[in-house]
Design an enzyme around this catalytic site. Sequence first.
Site, PDB file in Angstrom:
ATOM      1  N   THR A 168       0.513 -11.603   1.249  1.00 41.26           N
ATOM      2  CA  THR A 168       1.135 -10.277   1.165  1.00 41.26           C
ATOM      3  C   THR A 168       2.534 -10.283   1.770  1.00 41.26           C
ATOM      4  OG1 THR A 168      -1.042  -9.256   1.335  1.00 41.26           O
ATOM      5  CG2 THR A 168       0.845  -7.847   1.807  1.00 41.26           C
ATOM      6  N   ARG A 209      -4.501 -14.054  -7.021  1.00 45.42           N
ATOM      7  CA  ARG A 209      -4.101 -14.002  -5.602  1.00 45.42           C
ATOM      8  C   ARG A 209      -3.405 -15.307  -5.196  1.00 45.42           C
ATOM      9  NH1 ARG A 209      -5.600  -9.527  -3.162  1.00 45.42           N
ATOM     10  NH2 ARG A 209      -5.496 -10.316  -1.040  1.00 45.42           N
ATOM     11  N   PHE A 217       2.279   2.432   7.299  1.00 47.89           N
ATOM     12  CA  PHE A 217       3.237   2.114   6.242  1.00 47.89           C
ATOM     13  C   PHE A 217       3.013   2.918   4.964  1.00 47.89           C
ATOM     14  CE2 PHE A 217      -0.212  -1.076   6.090  1.00 47.89           C
ATOM     15  CZ  PHE A 217      -0.655  -0.938   4.774  1.00 47.89           C
ATOM     16  N   HIS A 266       1.446  -6.664  -6.927  1.00 50.53           N
ATOM     17  CA  HIS A 266       0.138  -6.287  -6.371  1.00 50.53           C
ATOM     18  C   HIS A 266      -0.921  -6.953  -7.230  1.00 50.53           C
ATOM     19  CE1 HIS A 266      -3.342  -3.906  -5.128  1.00 50.53           C
ATOM     20  NE2 HIS A 266      -3.628  -3.837  -6.410  1.00 50.53           N
ATOM     21  N   GLU A 279      -9.257  -0.212 -10.298  1.00 52.44           N
ATOM     22  CA  GLU A 279      -7.807  -0.150 -10.507  1.00 52.44           C
ATOM     23  C   GLU A 279      -7.455  -0.188 -12.000  1.00 52.44           C
ATOM     24  OE1 GLU A 279      -6.708  -2.233  -6.211  1.00 52.44           O
ATOM     25  OE2 GLU A 279      -6.257  -3.328  -8.055  1.00 52.44           O
ATOM     26  N   LYS A 335       6.027  -4.792  -9.154  1.00 49.56           N
ATOM     27  CA  LYS A 335       6.538  -3.642  -8.397  1.00 49.56           C
ATOM     28  C   LYS A 335       8.016  -3.355  -8.725  1.00 49.56           C
ATOM     29  CE  LYS A 335       3.190  -4.173  -4.640  1.00 49.56           C
ATOM     30  NZ  LYS A 335       2.994  -4.129  -3.154  1.00 49.56           N
ATOM     31  N   TYR A 352      -3.222   4.094  -3.889  1.00 48.31           N
ATOM     32  CA  TYR A 352      -3.276   3.460  -2.571  1.00 48.31           C
ATOM     33  C   TYR A 352      -4.045   4.300  -1.555  1.00 48.31           C
ATOM     34  CZ  TYR A 352       0.056  -0.273  -3.802  1.00 48.31           C
ATOM     35  OH  TYR A 352       0.667  -1.378  -4.340  1.00 48.31           O
ATOM     36  N   ARG A 395       5.310 -14.327  -4.399  1.00 47.06           N
ATOM     37  CA  ARG A 395       5.921 -13.655  -3.232  1.00 47.06           C
ATOM     38  C   ARG A 395       6.966 -14.558  -2.575  1.00 47.06           C
ATOM     39  NH1 ARG A 395       0.660 -11.009  -2.407  1.00 47.06           N
ATOM     40  NH2 ARG A 395       0.915  -8.805  -2.879  1.00 47.06           N
TER      41      ARG A 395
END
Length: 142
Positions: free
Chosen positions: A92, A86, A58, A116, A127, A10, A50, A103
Amino acid sequence: AIERTFSIIKPDAVAKNHIGAIYNRFESAGLKIIASKMVHLSKEQAEGFYAEHSARPFFGALVSFMTSGPVMVQVLEGENAVLANREIMGATNPAEAARGTLRADYAASIDENAVHGSDAVESAAREIAYFFSAEEVCQRTR
Ligand code: CMP
């Protein structure tokens, strides 16, 4: 089984020069990068990507953040790639992300959370097709 998953680095992590460190995590875990490019998403691209979150409170902030600078998009391939990625990413919300995850190490908040990753094989296929043509995804036989 060998799977493919879709990944985004991101705008926050790109801006902080963490692309190489994050690619190193993928490769060290045995995931192969089989497609990759930098893109600056348009509002329409981010909203479409998204779309499932469009009713969430959000959503506006998410689209604004995801269009705030370039991102790296990539396809990762390997054994159980969806779950493996993941686990590499962590929760998240970085406040809940396990030690040593992307993260935990690189994300500042649930909104600016560095990466992501697809949540299932089916969403991964959708995706990947959203960002890459078939010719852009390489066969890695070695
Ligand atoms: P991502 O996996 O890119 O999918 C949607 C994003 O919305 C998510 O990561 C978070 O960065 C962001 N987001 C912000 N608030 C929330 C929330 N309450 N729950 C889930 N995702 C959120």
